[in-house]
Design a protein around this motif. Structure first.
Motif, PDB file in Angstrom:
ATOM      1  N   VAL A 141      -3.666   4.408   9.082  1.00  0.00           N
ATOM      2  CA  VAL A 141      -3.192   4.432   7.696  1.00  0.00           C
ATOM      3  C   VAL A 141      -4.205   5.173   6.832  1.00  0.00           C
ATOM      4  O   VAL A 141      -5.380   4.796   6.777  1.00  0.00           O
ATOM      5  CB  VAL A 141      -2.992   3.002   7.148  1.00  0.00           C
ATOM      6  CG1 VAL A 141      -2.705   3.040   5.656  1.00  0.00           C
ATOM      7  CG2 VAL A 141      -1.868   2.310   7.895  1.00  0.00           C
ATOM      8  N   THR A 142      -3.758   6.216   6.166  1.00  0.00           N
ATOM      9  CA  THR A 142      -4.595   6.947   5.213  1.00  0.00           C
ATOM     10  C   THR A 142      -3.948   6.861   3.840  1.00  0.00           C
ATOM     11  O   THR A 142      -2.770   7.203   3.682  1.00  0.00           O
ATOM     12  CB  THR A 142      -4.745   8.424   5.615  1.00  0.00           C
ATOM     13  OG1 THR A 142      -5.344   8.494   6.918  1.00  0.00           O
ATOM     14  CG2 THR A 142      -5.617   9.164   4.615  1.00  0.00           C
ATOM     15  N   ILE A 143      -4.698   6.373   2.865  1.00  0.00           N
ATOM     16  CA  ILE A 143      -4.170   6.235   1.499  1.00  0.00           C
ATOM     17  C   ILE A 143      -5.094   6.989   0.547  1.00  0.00           C
ATOM     18  O   ILE A 143      -6.284   6.678   0.451  1.00  0.00           O
ATOM     19  CB  ILE A 143      -4.074   4.753   1.089  1.00  0.00           C
ATOM     20  CG1 ILE A 143      -3.126   4.006   2.047  1.00  0.00           C
ATOM     21  CG2 ILE A 143      -3.589   4.631  -0.349  1.00  0.00           C
ATOM     22  CD1 ILE A 143      -3.058   2.520   1.801  1.00  0.00           C
ATOM     23  N   SER A 151      10.126  -4.469  -1.439  1.00  0.00           N
ATOM     24  CA  SER A 151       9.039  -3.491  -1.383  1.00  0.00           C
ATOM     25  C   SER A 151       8.545  -3.380   0.053  1.00  0.00           C
ATOM     26  O   SER A 151       8.740  -4.285   0.870  1.00  0.00           O
ATOM     27  CB  SER A 151       7.886  -3.879  -2.313  1.00  0.00           C
ATOM     28  OG  SER A 151       7.331  -5.129  -1.931  1.00  0.00           O
ATOM     29  N   ARG A 152       7.891  -2.265   0.331  1.00  0.00           N
ATOM     30  CA  ARG A 152       7.331  -2.040   1.661  1.00  0.00           C
ATOM     31  C   ARG A 152       6.202  -1.032   1.513  1.00  0.00           C
ATOM     32  O   ARG A 152       6.146  -0.290   0.533  1.00  0.00           O
ATOM     33  CB  ARG A 152       8.385  -1.509   2.630  1.00  0.00           C
ATOM     34  CG  ARG A 152       8.923  -0.139   2.255  1.00  0.00           C
ATOM     35  CD  ARG A 152      10.088   0.302   3.116  1.00  0.00           C
ATOM     36  NE  ARG A 152      10.479   1.674   2.843  1.00  0.00           N
ATOM     37  CZ  ARG A 152      11.231   2.053   1.820  1.00  0.00           C
ATOM     38  NH1 ARG A 152      11.689   1.150   0.961  1.00  0.00           N
ATOM     39  NH2 ARG A 152      11.543   3.328   1.635  1.00  0.00           N
ATOM     40  N   GLY A 153       5.296  -1.017   2.475  1.00  0.00           N
ATOM     41  CA  GLY A 153       4.217  -0.050   2.381  1.00  0.00           C
ATOM     42  C   GLY A 153       3.065  -0.381   3.299  1.00  0.00           C
ATOM     43  O   GLY A 153       3.217  -1.101   4.291  1.00  0.00           O
ATOM     44  N   SER A 154       1.886   0.161   2.945  1.00  0.00           N
ATOM     45  CA  SER A 154       0.696   0.026   3.771  1.00  0.00           C
ATOM     46  C   SER A 154      -0.495  -0.386   2.928  1.00  0.00           C
ATOM     47  O   SER A 154      -0.564  -0.081   1.731  1.00  0.00           O
ATOM     48  CB  SER A 154       0.376   1.355   4.469  1.00  0.00           C
ATOM     49  OG  SER A 154       1.462   1.794   5.264  1.00  0.00           O
ATOM     50  N   ILE A 155      -1.419  -1.064   3.582  1.00  0.00           N
ATOM     51  CA  ILE A 155      -2.685  -1.476   2.966  1.00  0.00           C
ATOM     52  C   ILE A 155      -3.832  -0.978   3.839  1.00  0.00           C
ATOM     53  O   ILE A 155      -3.790  -1.100   5.074  1.00  0.00           O
ATOM     54  CB  ILE A 155      -2.772  -3.010   2.832  1.00  0.00           C
ATOM     55  CG1 ILE A 155      -1.722  -3.533   1.859  1.00  0.00           C
ATOM     56  CG2 ILE A 155      -4.182  -3.426   2.384  1.00  0.00           C
ATOM     57  CD1 ILE A 155      -1.958  -3.208   0.410  1.00  0.00           C
ATOM     58  N   ARG A 156      -4.855  -0.437   3.197  1.00  0.00           N
ATOM     59  CA  ARG A 156      -6.074  -0.034   3.884  1.00  0.00           C
ATOM     60  C   ARG A 156      -7.229  -0.844   3.298  1.00  0.00           C
ATOM     61  O   ARG A 156      -7.441  -0.850   2.081  1.00  0.00           O
ATOM     62  CB  ARG A 156      -6.334   1.456   3.706  1.00  0.00           C
ATOM     63  CG  ARG A 156      -7.728   1.944   4.014  1.00  0.00           C
ATOM     64  CD  ARG A 156      -8.139   1.753   5.461  1.00  0.00           C
ATOM     65  NE  ARG A 156      -7.385   2.594   6.384  1.00  0.00           N
ATOM     66  CZ  ARG A 156      -7.566   2.574   7.711  1.00  0.00           C
ATOM     67  NH1 ARG A 156      -8.457   1.745   8.235  1.00  0.00           N
ATOM     68  NH2 ARG A 156      -6.846   3.349   8.489  1.00  0.00           N
ATOM     69  N   ARG A 195       0.764  -2.829   7.741  1.00  0.00           N
ATOM     70  CA  ARG A 195       1.962  -2.522   6.959  1.00  0.00           C
ATOM     71  C   ARG A 195       2.599  -3.835   6.520  1.00  0.00           C
ATOM     72  O   ARG A 195       2.443  -4.867   7.180  1.00  0.00           O
ATOM     73  CB  ARG A 195       2.937  -1.670   7.768  1.00  0.00           C
ATOM     74  CG  ARG A 195       2.310  -0.383   8.283  1.00  0.00           C
ATOM     75  CD  ARG A 195       3.327   0.560   8.919  1.00  0.00           C
ATOM     76  NE  ARG A 195       2.659   1.612   9.673  1.00  0.00           N
ATOM     77  CZ  ARG A 195       2.081   2.684   9.141  1.00  0.00           C
ATOM     78  NH1 ARG A 195       2.111   2.843   7.826  1.00  0.00           N
ATOM     79  NH2 ARG A 195       1.493   3.596   9.897  1.00  0.00           N
ATOM     80  N   PHE A 196       3.323  -3.777   5.417  1.00  0.00           N
ATOM     81  CA  PHE A 196       3.930  -4.989   4.874  1.00  0.00           C
ATOM     82  C   PHE A 196       5.354  -4.722   4.402  1.00  0.00           C
ATOM     83  O   PHE A 196       5.736  -3.579   4.134  1.00  0.00           O
ATOM     84  CB  PHE A 196       3.100  -5.536   3.699  1.00  0.00           C
ATOM     85  CG  PHE A 196       3.183  -4.685   2.462  1.00  0.00           C
ATOM     86  CD1 PHE A 196       4.168  -4.907   1.497  1.00  0.00           C
ATOM     87  CD2 PHE A 196       2.289  -3.642   2.254  1.00  0.00           C
ATOM     88  CE1 PHE A 196       4.250  -4.107   0.365  1.00  0.00           C
ATOM     89  CE2 PHE A 196       2.366  -2.847   1.129  1.00  0.00           C
ATOM     90  CZ  PHE A 196       3.359  -3.084   0.176  1.00  0.00           C
ATOM     91  N   SER A 197       6.111  -5.785   4.280  1.00  0.00           N
ATOM     92  CA  SER A 197       7.441  -5.704   3.676  1.00  0.00           C
ATOM     93  C   SER A 197       7.711  -7.001   2.931  1.00  0.00           C
ATOM     94  O   SER A 197       7.290  -8.078   3.362  1.00  0.00           O
ATOM     95  CB  SER A 197       8.526  -5.473   4.742  1.00  0.00           C
ATOM     96  OG  SER A 197       8.587  -6.566   5.639  1.00  0.00           O
TER      97      SER A 197
END
Length: 264
Positions: free
Chosen positions: A250-252, A67-72, A51-53
């Protein structure tokens, strides 16, 4: 892609420490950029997700939208599910945008229904890089700015490896900070990827010769922070991203087709 290119130059590859750490007394684990980035890449690939911010700096230039979110990791390109706040209409107020991408050529944005009058059950819009209109170009630009900072294996690390030199290593509260000076001309001459070379050339064309980057690793060798500071047109551009939850579940996926509004 103009927004991305501009920020690629400006955000480029520069980092400075927020404090003035004491150089590590012991020999650093990594004595050059190549071994450092190889180890970082191996560690994050093994984890597969994080996860990132991104928080705008208190002073100076740089990315102005949080911004914030996730990377797979593991696909053709890293997949991203992120939320940011941007105005999407001329003179409009910033609104929350959710950005999802799993491939190079397309992305999806979830818009508030009040912005463009989208049906409540179809809040998503597909963004195709082959489509050249103001809305697509602008929102893909927002996506690319976030993506470049969040999916740092696609831009920052390759440019650092191609043009970087390890300048300083320091131990801070159990973490290791590596400061890397990046020569853009060297990076341009070394890189093989034409897309990356084009972005570095844009920096060179604007008389940005290089920058300094800082990577902060935790005790497991995983990045917790990457900060970039670039001198540009008499000012200073500061961009910083933080990373957590390595290896988290994490599922994207792309949005359900039934929830995507058609483009008129």
């Amino acid at each position: 892609m103009g927004v991305r290119l501009t920020l690629a130059i400006v955000a480029a590859v520069t980092l400075t420490a927020c404090s003035s750490p004491t150089p590590a007394e012991n020999a650093s684990q990594h004595r050059d950029v190549k071994s450092l980035l190889a180890a970082v890449t191996s560690s994050i690939t093994e984890k597969g997700s994080y996860r990132f911010s991104v928080t705008p700096p208190a002073t100076g230039g740089g990315v102005r939208a949080p911004s914030r979110g996730s990377i797979r990791l593991g696909g053709e390109v890293p997949s991203m599910d992120a939320t940011t706040t941007r105005p999407v209409q001329t003179d409009g107020e910033p609104v929350e945008l959710r950005l999802v991408s799993t491939s190079k050529d397309t992305a999806f944005v979830k818009l508030p229904a009040t912005v463009f009058g989208l049906p409540a059950d179809k809040p998503w819009v597909k963004l195709d890089r082959k489509v050249d209109d103001d809305f697509t170009t602008t929102v893909l630009g927002f996506h690319d700015v976030v993506y470049q900072q969040a999916a740092f294996t696609t831009y920052h690390l390759p440019v650092m490896e191609a043009g970087g030199e390890l300048k300083l290593t320091a131990q801070i509260n159990g973490h290791t900070r590596y400061s890397i000076g990046v020569d853009y001309q060297k990076a341009y001459d070394t890189l093989k990827d034409e897309g990356l070379r084009a972005e570095v050339k844009l920096a060179l064309d604007q008389k940005v010769a290089g920058s300094t980057g800082e990577i902060e690793l935790d005790e497991n060798g995983l990045p917790v922070r990457i900060t970039f500071v670039t001198a540009f047109q008499g000012g200073q551009i500061v961009d910083e991203a933080r990373f957590t939850d390595w290896g988290s579940d994490v599922t994207i996926t792309e949005p359900n087709p039934a929830e995507i509004s058609p483009r008129s």
